[in-house]
Design a protein around this motif. Structure first.
Motif, mmCIF file in Angstrom:
data_model
loop_
_atom_site.group_PDB
_atom_site.id
_atom_site.type_symbol
_atom_site.label_atom_id
_atom_site.label_comp_id
_atom_site.label_asym_id
_atom_site.label_seq_id
_atom_site.Cartn_x
_atom_site.Cartn_y
_atom_site.Cartn_z
ATOM 1 N N ALA A 1 0.837 -1.192 0.000
ATOM 2 C CA ALA A 1 0.000 0.000 0.000
ATOM 3 C C ALA A 1 0.879 1.250 0.000
ATOM 4 O O ALA A 1 0.517 2.281 -0.557
ATOM 5 C CB ALA A 1 -0.911 -0.013 1.211
ATOM 6 N N ASN B 1 1.775 5.379 -2.626
ATOM 7 C CA ASN B 1 1.873 6.802 -2.298
ATOM 8 C C ASN B 1 3.218 7.216 -1.721
ATOM 9 O O ASN B 1 3.342 8.252 -1.090
ATOM 10 C CB ASN B 1 0.714 7.233 -1.385
ATOM 11 C CG ASN B 1 0.758 6.531 -0.058
ATOM 12 O OD1 ASN B 1 1.688 5.774 0.210
ATOM 13 N ND2 ASN B 1 -0.207 6.791 0.789
ATOM 14 N N LYS C 1 -6.487 -8.746 -0.654
ATOM 15 C CA LYS C 1 -6.434 -7.883 -1.841
ATOM 16 C C LYS C 1 -6.194 -6.442 -1.440
ATOM 17 O O LYS C 1 -5.445 -5.707 -2.067
ATOM 18 C CB LYS C 1 -7.768 -7.964 -2.594
ATOM 19 C CG LYS C 1 -7.801 -9.009 -3.668
ATOM 20 C CD LYS C 1 -8.963 -8.669 -4.584
ATOM 21 C CE LYS C 1 -9.626 -9.904 -5.114
ATOM 22 N NZ LYS C 1 -10.914 -9.597 -5.729
ATOM 23 N N GLN C 2 -6.864 -6.031 -0.414
ATOM 24 C CA GLN C 2 -6.772 -4.625 -0.037
ATOM 25 C C GLN C 2 -5.430 -4.265 0.579
ATOM 26 O O GLN C 2 -4.884 -3.221 0.313
ATOM 27 C CB GLN C 2 -7.869 -4.307 0.960
ATOM 28 C CG GLN C 2 -8.930 -3.464 0.325
ATOM 29 C CD GLN C 2 -10.265 -3.744 0.942
ATOM 30 O OE1 GLN C 2 -10.367 -3.923 2.151
ATOM 31 N NE2 GLN C 2 -11.284 -3.789 0.125
ATOM 32 N N HIS C 3 -4.950 -5.167 1.400
ATOM 33 C CA HIS C 3 -3.720 -4.817 2.093
ATOM 34 C C HIS C 3 -2.476 -5.071 1.285
ATOM 35 O O HIS C 3 -1.442 -4.458 1.513
ATOM 36 C CB HIS C 3 -3.650 -5.552 3.423
ATOM 37 C CG HIS C 3 -4.562 -4.968 4.435
ATOM 38 N ND1 HIS C 3 -4.112 -4.088 5.392
ATOM 39 C CD2 HIS C 3 -5.889 -5.076 4.601
ATOM 40 C CE1 HIS C 3 -5.151 -3.707 6.126
ATOM 41 N NE2 HIS C 3 -6.242 -4.276 5.663
ATOM 42 N N LEU D 1 -2.680 -5.449 -2.268
ATOM 43 C CA LEU D 1 -2.934 -5.042 -3.646
ATOM 44 C C LEU D 1 -2.643 -6.156 -4.640
ATOM 45 O O LEU D 1 -2.036 -5.928 -5.681
ATOM 46 C CB LEU D 1 -2.085 -3.797 -3.981
ATOM 47 C CG LEU D 1 -2.202 -2.638 -2.998
ATOM 48 C CD1 LEU D 1 -1.308 -1.498 -3.441
ATOM 49 C CD2 LEU D 1 -3.639 -2.158 -2.911
ATOM 50 N N ALA E 1 -8.838 -2.576 -6.475
ATOM 51 C CA ALA E 1 -8.292 -2.727 -5.142
ATOM 52 C C ALA E 1 -7.901 -1.397 -4.516
ATOM 53 O O ALA E 1 -8.138 -1.153 -3.352
ATOM 54 C CB ALA E 1 -7.071 -3.630 -5.196
ATOM 55 N N SER E 2 -7.309 -0.536 -5.329
ATOM 56 C CA SER E 2 -6.827 0.697 -4.718
ATOM 57 C C SER E 2 -7.816 1.822 -4.993
ATOM 58 O O SER E 2 -8.308 1.969 -6.085
ATOM 59 C CB SER E 2 -5.470 1.058 -5.291
ATOM 60 O OG SER E 2 -5.624 1.480 -6.610
ATOM 61 N N ARG F 1 -11.487 3.152 1.128
ATOM 62 C CA ARG F 1 -11.565 1.724 0.899
ATOM 63 C C ARG F 1 -12.724 1.165 1.670
ATOM 64 O O ARG F 1 -13.122 1.683 2.693
ATOM 65 C CB ARG F 1 -10.286 1.078 1.396
ATOM 66 C CG ARG F 1 -9.210 1.275 0.431
ATOM 67 C CD ARG F 1 -7.908 1.086 1.137
ATOM 68 N NE ARG F 1 -6.882 1.590 0.288
ATOM 69 C CZ ARG F 1 -6.010 0.800 -0.307
ATOM 70 N NH1 ARG F 1 -6.036 -0.477 -0.087
ATOM 71 N NH2 ARG F 1 -5.116 1.303 -1.087
ATOM 72 N N SER F 2 -13.185 0.080 1.176
ATOM 73 C CA SER F 2 -14.375 -0.504 1.781
ATOM 74 C C SER F 2 -14.176 -0.710 3.276
ATOM 75 O O SER F 2 -15.033 -0.418 4.074
ATOM 76 C CB SER F 2 -14.688 -1.831 1.122
ATOM 77 O OG SER F 2 -13.509 -2.617 1.124
ATOM 78 N N LEU F 3 -12.991 -1.171 3.595
ATOM 79 C CA LEU F 3 -12.796 -1.436 5.003
ATOM 80 C C LEU F 3 -12.019 -0.322 5.683
ATOM 81 O O LEU F 3 -12.403 0.800 5.675
ATOM 82 C CB LEU F 3 -12.144 -2.796 5.182
ATOM 83 C CG LEU F 3 -13.152 -3.892 4.842
ATOM 84 C CD1 LEU F 3 -12.463 -5.188 4.555
ATOM 85 C CD2 LEU F 3 -14.146 -4.019 5.978
ATOM 86 N N ARG F 4 -10.884 -0.613 6.098
ATOM 87 C CA ARG F 4 -10.186 0.271 7.013
ATOM 88 C C ARG F 4 -9.779 1.580 6.333
ATOM 89 O O ARG F 4 -8.640 1.851 6.058
ATOM 90 C CB ARG F 4 -8.960 -0.448 7.489
ATOM 91 C CG ARG F 4 -9.205 -1.944 7.479
ATOM 92 C CD ARG F 4 -8.046 -2.680 8.016
ATOM 93 N NE ARG F 4 -8.145 -2.825 9.445
ATOM 94 C CZ ARG F 4 -7.106 -2.587 10.233
ATOM 95 N NH1 ARG F 4 -5.984 -2.170 9.728
ATOM 96 N NH2 ARG F 4 -7.242 -2.761 11.522
ATOM 97 N N SER G 1 -3.720 5.292 6.889
ATOM 98 C CA SER G 1 -3.086 6.435 6.235
ATOM 99 C C SER G 1 -2.989 6.247 4.729
ATOM 100 O O SER G 1 -3.161 7.168 3.973
ATOM 101 C CB SER G 1 -1.695 6.612 6.790
ATOM 102 O OG SER G 1 -0.916 5.499 6.431
ATOM 103 N N TYR G 2 -2.691 5.060 4.313
ATOM 104 C CA TYR G 2 -2.408 4.900 2.891
ATOM 105 C C TYR G 2 -3.634 5.033 2.036
ATOM 106 O O TYR G 2 -3.575 5.025 0.834
ATOM 107 C CB TYR G 2 -1.733 3.565 2.625
ATOM 108 C CG TYR G 2 -2.495 2.371 3.110
ATOM 109 C CD1 TYR G 2 -2.034 1.661 4.219
ATOM 110 C CD2 TYR G 2 -3.656 1.952 2.491
ATOM 111 C CE1 TYR G 2 -2.719 0.582 4.687
ATOM 112 C CE2 TYR G 2 -4.346 0.869 2.962
ATOM 113 C CZ TYR G 2 -3.880 0.172 4.058
ATOM 114 O OH TYR G 2 -4.562 -0.913 4.512
#
Lengths: 357, 1200
Positions: free
Chosen positions: A74, A78, A160-162, A164, B1052-1053, B1061-1064, B1068-1069
């Motif tokens: 993640a 950025n 997936k979210q954490h 990517l 995803a991003s 984001r859907s969750l958390r 920060s990111y």
């Protein structure tokens, strides 16, 4: 006379996929150069070995600098240090988290602990994959595990979210996490024929059907543990084998449906009770952690092996399991239809996947 | 007190762990401007603090606003011990002071620590409220725009080009202060960074003041440099070209962009008559009011005489200070002969120029009253200078006077430059120089050496005016019609002994810590200021010798080793049109030209045949500009150096030289045959170690030879490529303890107007020996083959017609002598000699000569660029027009250790040559995925950081182009669609597919590559295109793949901001993604339009480490530092709201290591212009021009 310092920095970070792969594979710079020379880049671009060495070193250094970010994908999106186009970022992450099935097969279901990490040199020796690469893969498993272990919500989505990761890779990681969490036994000799993908498929089935999240997405619970309530309910299925009438009725229904449709009808008819007992017993025992661990071994011993010795084809198995499942629904006295469907759906697809002819 | 600065600290992210126990950080921020400091609250236990502070307000002078940076320090709060600094951010708020640039600075900045590098990021908001104080130009120069770009910035129109501005400030280097022994490296580094930031701010403000005095509103081609003189101090100096710019109003920019407030000065200028011929250059007196002009002059000139190359290498010991400094100059004007001066355009020009000298007087109105001309008010100045005929009459009068000085030769036309009696002395003086320089009338000039002149000059202090005026332009490309003729390269060098700058802090009454050196130098003769003055003076005289009144593409540089410093300046002598020097209507110009022409006919005795046609020529030149700039500006019979002249191969009317060297970019209108290429001459010479003066002498003695050999090499390599002109010539001489390095880079082209170069012929001295002859003929064959190959490679097929040309026989000088007389200007041979005819048309190299063997060696070892690659050091490659938007800027640094100290010159040369060649090869390899592409603006910098180390740094941009230039319309439209699709695609990706490593890049050009395969091709291209074809196929598959992954990534991003984001989502990111910032050393980005300039980026960083091994050795250390510098530049640009940096330049990269102590330190200085660009395809206003790269914005600038 020597080149003391040699750097190349692009505004957009230049990364060669091929070199990246070599780095991921744990090659030393010199080995990587050799591989590249053999690959014929030199002729293609009129380069010298010196140029190749310089390029390889430079890229290896870049990857090393990026590694910190890759461990927290993640951040890669950025951070300001490297300007990398999103598609490249995705590629970097995907490849960094890609793993060798052979390696993961060795550690699947094991506790992702320091002890296991120490055994990686055996894994490396066995699989022929460099220790460095094995370590990276192992660390990835562990990192993903640590992050999602305590998270609520769907496992695959969390990964997936954490991290990517693309869908398929995230599913594979979910499988690894799921296996590691439930400590499924995969190392026994009888299970050696199964590939990681087989297990990953089964894990997917289990995650999608047998966890709490599978029933209700809104539940603030974890996806990595099996649904305890469901496991309790499974005990009720025992009636299928303990009640003699029910068992006979079930058998005759299946036989009627299958007659003439399979070459192994006779074997099937003879084995029906054994097979049925096997499957129902597995269900009934799943409340014990120990038996959960042995889930796959049980499937092989209680179902797959008997069928194999009778030379069932995959189609036969499919046919049998379909009718076996459906027939139970017709049984008047069998009240646990929902549990049965939830159980057999997974069992059927797992067995079919695990049934290698 | 006209300014209120407001800053707000929003948040931080990715902070380092400062508390090992909790693995977290208790961060707070100090915001400092000037002497005022504010603090935020401590945000406990977080690596992603959200301060969201109030607005911190600073009420400050605009002078301070210009000088000081906003300093933001992030610290970790510690209850028991001192707070630990995490890092700092310096924000230059100058862009906010010009309302045309940025209005707010807002964004994520990397938090930088000189020991640890980047440690997280901080989000900051900065605003400035400037009060409308009418007097604000008194002390500050807010509103003056600065551009690094060396051409008229793309979205502006030049109303007027005022000329040269320069300034320097000095201070002690904190690194060498006694206190450095007790403070930490971090404190020292930060003191240094801060000081340089302050000094740059001050420098910029002062230059801005000068610009305002001259009536300009912008500085273009702003070049700021640091001289780290070690013990003796720190010099920050800058040069630039003052201009009055008008924002082009175009449909895409909001109309508000034109700010009445800011453009007001320019409007004044335009409307007021004062604007009439503005100064070409202005060194206004206030910069060094205390200098006695005469002393400066005598100093300058007595040493300038040695300009004569070999003959003139004299040292003069300074009487007052003892033999401390030795000087040596080597200058060479190129063999660039000219058109008879009688031609139309130069004439009016001159008129303008001369008159334009004087208005600068008016600009010095702020300076002290010591100079006589200061009493002139602007108005009076204007009156006497208005280009009316009486004035012109008077201008012609000095001619006889000056003529008297030269006994044998007719006066060159520029004699007429003395425009008022007052200036006569100085003119005659430079005349003398000229005579000396050109090797003519040696008898006369010899007698007139320093002595009597000095006396004269002392009497005439007002001649200082002339001295202050440097008709120099740092621009390298010009609005069409501005550059009329090019004479050739002029350069000057001087070796100086550094000696401790008198502690400026002593006796300094100003509270301000920084010192304007100029104000303290009254009795200190050896000033940095005076040094440059001398050099510029010399450059000016060289330009005059070439019959030119201006120097364009001007730049200055230094090389310092221990206490010896080489100052260098170079530029291109040229004749400019007056168009941008005044807002004259065309008719004025022509009236002038006519008058001037008549003056010339009467005054000059040359009886040029062309004379009669002068008047009409003024138009002619404007109409066929493709060759006009090649026409010689000097007088054919009186050439300042020997050269072959032929009639121009384009227009056949004017004379052109056989070879033309320049420091400028190729004019857009120039006719070029084939493609160009990067040509480098590399040279390494050993030098005995020595101290002080001995060392300076040794260097002085070596310099001319070095320069001469570099020149020979350049010439040979040029011939080998069948080219006849060099652009963007940059010669860098670096001095080390035991060697001198010389590196000359330029872009060679075949100018259609110039004659085709002959081949290279090898001659041996002992023809009797058969094996020897064979050896020679082998070599000859090799060379001939190379030439033939090169012709094919660069597509040089000049029309055959060219050869038979012209009625009059072309004088063919004896080649041998020409080869060695490239320093022409300074050679003392008489010009007639060179006009003797030799019938060979080849360059002869005698291989008995060891140097020649070396030359040949270096000729043949230059590897050709791999197929699909071109390279040049100018902005764009002549002959390539269809750039795609794929570009990749990069910096590469190599340090080479010579293990064998006792190397011969040849050995060293080979090592150095290989180093450069290998570096280039590596670059080609790295960028192979961009093929077909061109490395543009390849900028090599060499240094000798230590005894046995050679450091080479390259910054350049690789740009892909579309190979198939001649497409039918149908295909073009298809391509256009394709392009559109791609750009759309890119936009979708929020990132142009610029990188393309391996393949994913550039489907556009690959697709075109495909289309080309069908056509018949020469083998080399064939190969290339099939390669492209392969790439294309690969690209295709991979592209699909990558887009797929992209879409999944998108899922995803989250998109920037807002959507969580859907969750958390509170993580920060989940915040914004990073803006893509393109960087390029060029002044434009192909396929795009720059719609706004946001301000100059000028940053200086120091990085140090005491754990070199742990950071990956020297390479790892420097790699991450350069990456960090890029990141900080990008962050600042993004915070200004920009999406690109143009004219990016890494001006300094000083690397020092001490591996034994596990330490290293590096200083980097970068600059550029922050801009906003939009894709042309997005504008949709006009169909994209096929020649977008070369098309100048300035067609509107020509409006007159």
């Amino acid at each position: 006379m020597s080149v003391e310092l040699d750097v190349f920095v692009g505004n957009t970070t230049i990364m060669d996929k091929e070199v990246y792969q070599l780095w991921l594979n744990g090659y030393t710079v010199n080995d990587a150069v050799k591989v590249r020379i053999e690959g014929g880049v030199m002729e293609e671009c009129e380069a010298s070995a010196e140029v190749l060495l310089s390029d390889t070193m430079d890229q290896f250094r870049t990857f090393q600098m990026c590694e910190r970010l890759l461990q927290n994908p993640a951040k890669l999106a950025n951070q300001l240090l490297f300007q990398i186009p999103p598609d490249r970022q995705a590629m970097l992450i995907e490849r960094y988290y890609a793993f060798d099935d052979d390696v993961v097969r060795e550690v699947l279901g094991k506790k992702l602990s320091k002890g296991t990490k120490k055994d990686l040199d055996d894994v490396s020796a066995k699989t022929g994959i460099t220790l460095k690469s094995c370590r990276r893969q192992f660390d990835n498993f562990k990192r993903v595990f640590k992050v999602v272990e305590e998270l609520k919500g769907p496992l695959v989505e969390n990964i997936k979210q954490h991290f990517l990761l693309p869908d398929q890779l995230a599913r594979d990681y979910a499988a690894i996490v799921f296996f590691a969490n439930n400590r499924f036994e995969t190392g026994k000799k009888k299970l050696q024929y199964l590939t990681f993908q087989d297990f990953a498929f089964c894990a997917g089935q289990l995650i999608n059907n047998w966890t709490v999240g599978a029933v209700d997405n809104m539940v603030e619970d974890m996806d990595v543990d099996l649904d305890k309530e469901f496991l309790q309910d499974l005990k009720d299925l025992k009636i299928l084998i303990t009640d003699k009438d029910l068992l006979d009725q079930h058998k005759s229904l299946v036989c009627v449906a299958l007659r003439g449709k399979t070459k192994v009808f006779n074997e099937m008819e003879a084995n029906f009770k054994n097979l049925s007992r096997g499957l129902v017993n597995i269900a009934a025992k799943l409340t014990n952690t120990k038996d959960v661990r042995d889930f796959f071994i049980d499937l092989v011993e209680k179902f797959i092996e008997p069928c194999k010795s009778d030379k069932w084809t995959a189609t036969d198995v499919n046919l049998y399991l379909t009718h076996y499942t459906n027939s139970a629904h017709i049984l008047d006295t069998f009240k646990h239809q929902n549990v049965w469907t939830r159980y057999m759906g997974v069992i059927k697809s797992c067995i079919l996947r695990m049934y290698h002819e | 007190m006209p300014g209120k600065l407001k800053a707000k600290i929003v948040a931080g992210r990715h902070l380092p762990v400062m508390d090992r126990a909790s693995d977290l950080t208790d961060a707070f921020v100090e915001v400092k401007f000037g002497n005022t400091t504010f603090k935020t609250d401590v945000y406990p236990k977080s690596l992603n603090p959200q301060w969201n502070s109030e607005w911190f307000k600073f009420e400050v002078d605009d002078e301070d606003l210009q000088d000081e940076p906003l300093q933001i320090t992030v610290l970790d709060h510690d209850t028991y011990s001192a707070n630990d600094a995490i890092g700092k951010v310096y924000i230059d708020i100058d862009p906010l002071l010009s309302s045309e640039a940025a209005t707010v600075i807002s964004g994520w900045f990397p938090i930088y620590d000189t020991i640890h590098g980047i440690r997280g990021e901080i989000n900051v908001l900065v605003k400035v409220e400037l009060f409308n104080d009418l007097n604000r130009f008194r002390q500050s120069s807010c509103g003056v725009k600065f551009f690094c770009t060396t051409s008229i910035p793309r979205c502006y129109r030049a109303v007027m080009v005022h000329g040269f501005v320069e300034e320097l400030v000095v201070n002690e280097d904190p690194e060498y202060q006694w206190i450095d022994r007790i403070r930490t490296p971090r404190a020292s580094n930060e003191a240094r960074q801060r000081l340089i930031s302050l000094m740059s701010g001050e420098l910029q403000r002062k230059i801005g003041l000068k610009v305002l005095e001259m009536g300009g509103n912008a500085v273009v081609g702003y070049l700021q440099c640091f001289d780290l003189e070690g013990e003796s101090g720190l010099v920050v100096r800058a040069i630039g070209t003052a201009c009055t710019l008008d924002k082009l109003s175009n449909t895409y920019t909001p109309a508000t962009a034109i700010n009445p407030c800011n453009s007001s000065p320019s409007k004044d200028i335009k409307d007021s008559p004062q604007a009439v011929p503005s100064a070409l250059g202005c060194r206004s007196t206030h910069s060094s009011p205390v200098h006695s002009a005469s002393s400066r002059l005598s100093q300058g000139f007595s040493v300038s005489v040695p300009t004569l190359l070999f003959a003139g290498m004299k040292h003069r010991h300074r009487s007052s200070d003892g033999p401390r400094a030795r000087q040596c100059r080597a200058g060479f004007g190129e063999e660039a002969p000219g058109v008879p001066l009688s031609s139309g355009p130069p004439t009016p020009l001159r008129a303008q120029t001369f008159s334009s000298f004087s208005p600068s007087k008016s600009y010095s109105r702020q300076s002290s009253s010591s100079d006589t001309e200061l009493s002139l008010t602007p108005k009076t100045a204007r009156i006497c200078l208005s280009p009316s005929s009486p004035t012109l009459q008077s201008k012609s009068s000095p001619i006889p006077t000056t003529k008297a000085l030269r006994s044998t030769t007719p006066p060159p036309l520029h004699v007429s430059q003395s425009d008022t009696a007052m200036l006569r002395k100085s003119v005659s003086f430079s005349e003398d120089l000229l005579l000396a320089a050109s090797g003519m009338g040696s008898g006369g000039s010899a007698g007139k050496e320093a002595g009597p002149l000095k006396a004269l000059l002392r009497q005439q202090t007002q001649t200082a005016l002339e001295q202050r005026e440097f008709p120099f332009f740092t621009l390298t490309s010009f609005p069409p019609g501005f550059l009329l003729h090019v004479g050739g390269v002029v350069s000057a060098r001087s070796v100086k002994l550094l000696d401790r700058i008198h502690n400026p802090a002593l006796g300094n009454t100003r509270s301000y810590k920084l010192l304007d050196w100029n104000s303290f130098t009254a009795d200190e003769p050896e000033t940095r200021d005076a040094w440059w003055e001398e050099i510029r003076q010399e450059i000016k005289s060289h330009a005059k010798a070439l019959g030119c009144h201006a120097v364009v593409g001007y730049s200055e540089s230094t090389s310092i080793c221990e206490e010896v410093c080489i100052l260098s300046a170079s530029g291109t002598a040229a004749i400019l049109s007056s168009r941008f020097m005044q807002d004259s209507a065309l008719d004025t110009e022509h009236r002038l030209s006519r008058q001037q022409a008549s003056v010339f006919t009467s005054g000059a005795e040359k009886g040029e045949g062309d004379m009669g046609s002068t008047a009409s020529l003024g138009f002619e030149d404007l109409m066929s500009p493709g060759c006009a700039f090649c026409h010689i500006p000097y007088d054919e019979l009186n050439m300042p150096f020997p050269a072959q002249l032929t009639y121009c191969h384009c227009c056949r009317r004017y004379k052109v030289p056989d070879v033309l060297f320049t420091t400028i970019d190729l004019p857009t209108e120039a006719n070029v045959t084939g493609k160009g290429c990067l040509i480098q001459a590399r040279l390494c010479r050993t030098k005995k170690k020595a101290q002080g003066e001995g060392n300076a002498t040794a260097i002085s003695n070596l310099l001319p030879f070095l320069e001469y050999e570099l020149h020979t090499q350049l010439m040979n390599k040029l011939k080998l490529r069948s080219m006849n002109a060099l652009f963007g010539l940059r010669i860098q001489i670096s001095v080390g303890e035991n060697m001198l390095l010389g590196l000359a880079s330029a872009t060679g082209v075949y100018l259609t107007a110039l004659p085709s170069p002959g081949g290279i012929q090898i001659a041996g001295k002992t023809p009797s020996d058969i094996t020897y002859e064979q050896h020679i003929s082998n070599m000859q064959k090799k060379i001939n083959d190379t030439i033939a190959k090169n012709k094919e490679l660069y597509e040089i097929n000049p029309p055959d017609l060219v050869e038979e040309v012209i009625g009059s026989p072309i004088p063919e000088p004896r080649q041998r002598s020409r080869l060695f007389r490239s320093h022409s200007e300074s050679s003392d041979e008489v010009s007639e000699l060179d006009l003797s005819h030799g019938k060979k048309d080849a360059f002869v190299l005698e291989i008995d000569d060891t140097d020649a063997v070396e030359d040949i060696h270096s000729l043949l070892t230059d590897a050709p660029t791999p197929p699909g690659f071109y390279s040049c050091n100018t902005e764009i490659m002549p002959g390539i027009y269809n750039w795609t938007s794929a570009l990749q800027m990069f910096t590469s640094v190599r340090v080479f250790r010579l293990s064998n100290v006792n190397l011969t010159n040849q050995g060293l040369n080979k090592v150095f040559n290989d180093l450069c060649e290998n570096l280039l090869k590596s670059l080609y390899f790295k960028l192979r995925s961009m093929v077909p592409c061109c490395l543009c603006h390849v900028n090599f910098t060499v240094a000798v950081p230590e005894d046995e180390l050679i450091q080479v740094a390259v910054t350049a941009v690789a740009m892909s182009f579309d190979k198939d230039q001649t497409q039918e319309n149908g295909r073009q439209s298809i391509d256009k669609n394709l392009m559109k699709a791609i750009t759309e695609n890119e936009d979708q990706l929020q990132f142009p597919l610029e990188l393309s490593a391996e393949s994913s890049s550039n489907p556009l050009n690959s697709a075109k590559g495909l289309s080309e395969v069908s056509g018949p091709l020469p083998s080399a291209r064939d190969r290339c295109s099939s390669w492209i074809e392969q790439l294309r196929l690969k690209a295709h598959t991979i592209r699909c793949g990558s887009i797929k992954t992209m879409s999944s990534l998108e899922k995803a991003s989250p998109l920037p901001e807002g959507r969580s984001r859907s969750l958390r989502s509170n993580r920060s990111y989940a915040g914004s993604s990073v803006t893509v910032v393109k960087m390029t050393p060029l002044s434009f980005i192909p396929g795009t339009k720059i719609i706004k300039y946001l301000g100059i980026i000028n940053m200086f960083f120091i990085r140090e480490t005491t754990s070199l091994r742990e950071e990956g050795g020297v390479s790892g250390f420097l790699h991450s530092f350069i990456a960090e510098v890029f990141a900080m530049v990008r962050a600042h640009v993004a915070a200004l709201g920009g999406n690109a940096v143009v004219s990016y330049n890494m001006k300094e990269c000083v690397f020092m290591e001490n591996p034994n102590k596990n330490q290293a330190q590096c200083l980097i200085n970068v600059s550029g212009d922050a801009v906003i660009f939009v894709r042309e395809s997005e504008l949709e206003a006009t169909p994209p021009q096929p020649h977008s790269a070369s098309a100048q914005t300035s067609s509107s600038g020509e409006g007159t």
